[in-house]
Design an enzyme around this catalytic site. Structure first.
Site, PDB file in Angstrom:
ATOM      1  CE  LYS A  72      -1.829  -7.040  -2.303  1.00 56.18           C
ATOM      2  NZ  LYS A  72      -3.090  -6.741  -3.007  1.00 56.18           N
ATOM      3  CG  ASP A 108      -3.382  -4.203  -5.582  1.00 52.88           C
ATOM      4  OD1 ASP A 108      -3.321  -4.991  -6.544  1.00 52.88           O
ATOM      5  OD2 ASP A 108      -2.980  -4.499  -4.445  1.00 52.88           O
TER       6      ASP A 108
END
Length: 282
Positions: A72, A108
């Protein structure tokens, strides 16, 4: 019929339910939609390979990619543009291809925020202890502080990472709102909640992210792991009488946001939650 080719880049992603979760929702929208898993562990690659995989996917005509642990943050330097949220958080979990450009997003934090509001709507957030300060940890801490948490204490196996994230959060939300620590024992007695944002508890990483005797009934306990939905941490917490939140809501709400970015279609998140329930019980 509009078609989309989408993938997930990460390590140990074979148990992921993202392919059927996305594909089932696409069926309701009349889309041809194929979601592929790209497991860097199976390919013998490390997190730095994310850039090469993003370039290859763009050349192969992918609509976009989801990105998970441990890529990420490493993927960012290989992208052409970041959304404001991704730039602020320093983490990307969704990449959309727009012509020759690869644009990074972060769904997220919105996914966790919606899950927390739905699953623990009246939970006290005066003091929260969070395990994990990586890409997902940055998103979850941002979500909790955005929702009004008083203070978050970050604990990570890489202490420098917790210190760095705490400083970023304090700059963003105000002094005293975030701190880093290394010893858990003294933190939990006075905490309202505990959040696990580490891989511990996943099928590939079983076990507990902290000693079980540190849990107490006054805590609410949240876990971002969703495979399995009942991790060892949540099972122990429920046995003590703690209120708990599993990772199913976060994975669905972040997936719904990503689905919209990929297709332009507005997904039905409640329907996707029902899909997830079917998938995990199958």
């Amino acid at each position: 019929m509009t078609s989309h080719l989408v993938g997930l880049i990460g390590a140990g992603v074979s148990p992921s339910l993202s392919p059927p979760l996305h594909e089932r929702e696409a069926d309701f929208h009349g889309l041809r939609y194929l979601y592929r898993l790209i497991d860097i562990a199976d390919l013998g690659l490390d997190a730095e390979a994310a850039g090469d995989l993003v370039r290859a996917a763009r050349q192969l005509g992918y609509t976009g990619l989801n990105i998970t642990h441990p890529c990420k943050q490493t993927v960012i330097k290989h992208l052409d543009e970041l959304s404001p949220d991704a730039a602020m958080l320093g983490a990307v979990n969704t990449v959309v291809f727009d012509g020759d450009r690869a644009i990074g997003h972060n769904t997220d934090w919105t996914g966790f925020a919606r899950s927390f509001t739905r699953g623990l709507p009246d939970a006290s957030t005066r003091r929260i202890v969070q395990l994990g300060a990586g890409g997902a940890g940055a998103a979850v801490a941002h979500a909790l502080l955005t929702l009004g948490a008083g203070r978050i204490t970050l604990v990570d196996v890489q202490p420098d990472r917790a210190v760095s994230l705490a400083a970023e959060l304090a700059d963003r939300f105000g002094a005293g709102r975030a701190e880093a620590a290394t010893e858990l024992a003294g933190l939990l007695p006075d905490a309202d909640g505990l959040v696990n944002v580490t891989p511990t508890g996943m099928a590939a990483h079983p076990g507990l992210p902290l000693p079980a005797d540190l849990l107490h009934p006054a805590l609410w306990v949240a876990d971002v792991v969703y495979r399995p939905l009942e991790t060892e941490l949540l099972r122990r917490a429920r046995t003590l009488g703690c209120r708990t939140l599993d990772g199913g809501g976060m994975v669905v709400f972040q997936a719904a946001h990503a689905f919209h970015l990929f297709t332009g279609c507005e997904p039905d998140a409640e329907r996707m939650l029902a899909h997830l329930t079917d998938l995990v019980s199958a």
